[in-house]
Each structure stands twice: as C-alpha cells, then as structure tokens.
Design a protein around this motif. Structure first.
Motif, mmCIF file in Angstrom:
data_model
loop_
_atom_site.group_PDB
_atom_site.id
_atom_site.type_symbol
_atom_site.label_atom_id
_atom_site.label_comp_id
_atom_site.label_asym_id
_atom_site.label_seq_id
_atom_site.Cartn_x
_atom_site.Cartn_y
_atom_site.Cartn_z
ATOM 1 N N MET A 1 -18.631 -100.800 -81.015
ATOM 2 C CA MET A 1 -19.952 -100.201 -80.830
ATOM 3 C C MET A 1 -19.791 -98.737 -80.466
ATOM 4 N N ILE A 2 -20.535 -97.886 -81.154
ATOM 5 C CA ILE A 2 -20.547 -96.460 -80.863
ATOM 6 C C ILE A 2 -21.822 -96.109 -80.109
ATOM 7 N N ILE A 3 -21.657 -95.547 -78.904
ATOM 8 C CA ILE A 3 -22.793 -95.002 -78.174
ATOM 9 C C ILE A 3 -23.045 -93.618 -78.752
ATOM 10 N N SER A 4 -24.107 -93.499 -79.524
ATOM 11 C CA SER A 4 -24.381 -92.274 -80.287
ATOM 12 C C SER A 4 -25.239 -91.315 -79.474
ATOM 13 N N ARG A 5 -24.682 -90.142 -79.184
ATOM 14 C CA ARG A 5 -25.423 -89.117 -78.451
ATOM 15 C C ARG A 5 -26.126 -88.189 -79.442
ATOM 16 N N LYS A 6 -27.317 -87.699 -79.066
ATOM 17 C CA LYS A 6 -28.122 -86.920 -80.000
ATOM 18 C C LYS A 6 -28.421 -85.498 -79.542
#
Length: 394
Positions: free
Chosen positions: A222-227
C-alpha cells in the motif's frame, strides 16, 4: 499510572497527582463531584487534610505548549470555604476519566500518539468500567474513534459543555498518561502493557482478522499517496516497479483515509506499507505483525523519521525498512543548488528553529526516488516478508 511516592500519597489521602515531564495525571480513589458547567472537580473533604485549589489541562502531551494553551482547564478543589460542592444531579457507580481530544484533532499522528494511546495506557486496566468525560468534545472525533472508545468504556463519551449538570462518581482520573511518540513504555504501565499489546487491542477494536503477515497469500503493497507536501513525484513509476516485482499495489490518497473502519481493514491486508515521511504512516498501527513498514526519509528529516515511525514500528513487532534519499532525489537541490547549506548542512537549518526547518524540509520538499536504487529496497522487502514467522503477543 500511579507509582512510588504518588501511590503512597493516594493510599494515605485518597488523592494524588503524577506530575511528570510529559504529562500531568491526577487520581482520586474517593468520591468526587464534577460540575460540568465550570469543569470543577470537588474532592471529598477531610478535616485532617489541608484545603486545595489546583488546575490542570487534561491533554496528554504537555510538552506541546501551543496545543496546551487551547485546552480547557479543569479546577480541582478540596475544602475551599467559598466554593462549597454543589448537590449531585446524577450519580454513577463507575469512575470518571476526564480528557481532552486536543487542538491537533484532524492529524492522525497526534490523535493516536497524544490521545488514543494515552487513553489506552490510562484506562485499559479498568476493563471498560468507567465513564469518559471530554472537556473539548468533538462529535466527529468521537464518531471517528468509536471502535476504540467502545472497547475502553461501556458508556457513551460525555460532552461536558452540552451536559451542564453536576455528576457524582466513586472516583476519578483527570488527565492521561503520555510516554512518547506512538509509545508504550512497559515499565510505567499498570499490568505492563507494551506496544504489541496496544496493536492487538487495535486489531480487536476494529475486528481486524489478519494477525501475522504470513497469513497473506500474495504480497500486497500500500502506498500512502501525498498530494501537497513531500509528494512522491514519480509515484506511477514506483507502482509499475512494485507490480513488476510481484506486488499487488494499492494507492490511498488523503481524502480516502478519514473512514478508519474501511482503511484499517485495507491496511491490515497489506504486507508492506510504504510512503514518504508524514502523518499517514501512523496507520502502521493496523498492519499485521512482521509486515514491513517502508519509509522514504526526505532530506533533513532523519531524526523525525526515526523518532516518529521507525522506533515505534519496531516496538509494534513490525519489520522496518527505510529509503534515505540522496540530494539529487530532492526537489530542494534544484531550488537551492548543490552548495547551499540546505543541501550540505541541514543541521544549520535545524538550529534556526522549527519554523525554519518546517518551511524548508517539511513543507517545501518533494521527492523523486532513484528507481534503480529503490528496486533493491523493494527486493529486500519481499525477502523479509518470506522470512517472517508468526510471533505471539505476550
């Protein structure tokens, strides 16, 4: 929760406060009256004891001075002549625990580190026989953490402001015990709770089924995607690389992380949780034991990365890996140039204080990992997963 001299004083007088570097916690094992309107706790008066007028802010981490200034005060009185205890409106047969959700509500790291874990440390030994009283009640916060709160108390959390009555309890705890960032110090806890005990409690609270990474058939990353800040600029390429190495890849953005019931089950099914340093990595709490916590460490954030997520992960029974970026993988290189102190001497920026550190390394930096070098880290993660073995929580 209360030890040494404080325990002796509690036994002798029925009331004692543990005033530590990190947190203030006061305990009464004798009846109290709590006026919810003024948030005043009236202790049982004894002629042999002097009068007392004491205040505390019931937020766990008192080192967070800016946060503490927003926390509602609790006044504790005993035998003050001009402030007699009012009559009881409601009587209870369980003790009260007074706490604050804090001014950091909305940041999952602070919510777990400074509220949820301290609640566990302070109240788990009550075996749900207690009444939570929130002095800074937020309905959305109570809803978000309902699974946790209902596993610590059989009663609904009381909104002190909305209630406005005088409640009488057979005892009370005012404030919560705080050990450190996402930490459970086993030597300081009644019953000896560890970080693994806490993560087991979390799995039970959210009805998570996977206890050990060996129960997962196909490796899931799982990738915790920062925006907005510390963005992984080549995230799509990382997804392709992980897929090539045999991972099923799940990407979760910030707007998908508010529903903890859904998110906790997603993360509990993962072999690897991966992301750039940030609050989203707090969700390592939901991983099964021996899963891999893989953190990208941005330039200038080595200490924070270790203290916030590396050290806690190891205590939780997870396998920790990190990928420390080189200057050419940081957006700061193009902005400042290779000879600027931001690149060559991060310690000099740290010395300018937190605001300077935050502006440069926390809010002003994005990341592009070197795919060739990062491949080696992902390969290492796959090997660690295969070598993992079940481990019981003591």
């Amino acid at each position: 929760m209360t030890t040494g001299r404080d325990l002796i004083k509690l036994d002798a007088t029925g009331f004692s406060c543990d005033l530590s570097v990190n947190s203030d916690v006061c305990v009464s094992k004798e009846p109290v009256r709590i006026d919810m309107r003024s948030m005043t706790v009236y202790l049982s008066h004894k002629q042999s004891l002097p009068s007392m007028n004491w205040t505390l802010r019931p937020y766990a981490n008192k080192q967070a001075s800016e946060t503490m200034s927003f926390i509602r005060k609790v006044e504790i009185l005993r035998g003050v002549e001009d402030k007699p205890p009012p009559p009881c409106d409601v009587n209870h047969n369980v003790s009260a625990v007074i706490f604050s959700t804090g001014a950091f509500s909305g940041n999952v790291f602070h919510e777990f580190s400074e509220v949820i874990i301290p609640l566990f440390l302070t109240t788990y030994h009550f075996r749900s026989q207690l009444q939570f009283v929130a002095v800074d009640y937020e309905a959305w916060w109570v809803s978000k953490y309902n699974h946790v709160l209902t596993h610590l108390s059989t009663y609904n959390v009381m909104d002190s402001v909305k209630d406005g009555k005088v409640h009488c309890f057979p005892g009370a705890v005012m404030g919560l015990k705080y050990h450190d960032k996402l930490a459970c110090n086993i030597s300081e806890i009644p019953g000896g709770y560890s970080a693994r005990n806490f993560t087991k409690f979390i799995r039970d609270s959210f009805s998570l089924k996977i206890n050990n990474v060996m129960e997962i058939q196909k490796p899931v990353l799982m990738i915790i995607s920062r925006k907005r800040t510390r963005v992984l600029l080549n995230e799509n390429e990382v997804v392709a690389l992980a897929t090539e190495l045999g991972f099923q890849v799940i990407t979760v953005a910030p707007d998908q992380m508010s529903n903890l019931n859904v998110l906790s089950h997603q993360i509990n099914s993962c072999s690897v949780l991966f992301g750039v340093h940030g609050a989203g990595l707090t969700n390592e709490l939901f991983l099964p034991e021996r899963a891999v916590m893989l953190q990208v460490v941005p330039l200038g954030l080595e200490w924070a990365s270790a203290a916030y997520y590396s050290d806690p992960a190891k205590q939780m029974g997870l396998t920790y890996l990190e990928y420390k970026i080189n200057p050419e993988e940081s957006s700061l290189l193009e902005k400042y140039g290779k000879d600027h102190p931001v690149i060559t001497d991060p310690a000099s920026i740290h010395k300018q204080g937190y605001l300077a550190l935050r502006a440069v390394y926390i809010d002003g930096q994005n990341v592009t990992v070197n795919l060739s070098r990062f491949r080696g880290t992902l390969v290492q993660a796959t090997k660690l997963i295969r070598r993992s073995t079940p481990h019981k929580v003591k």
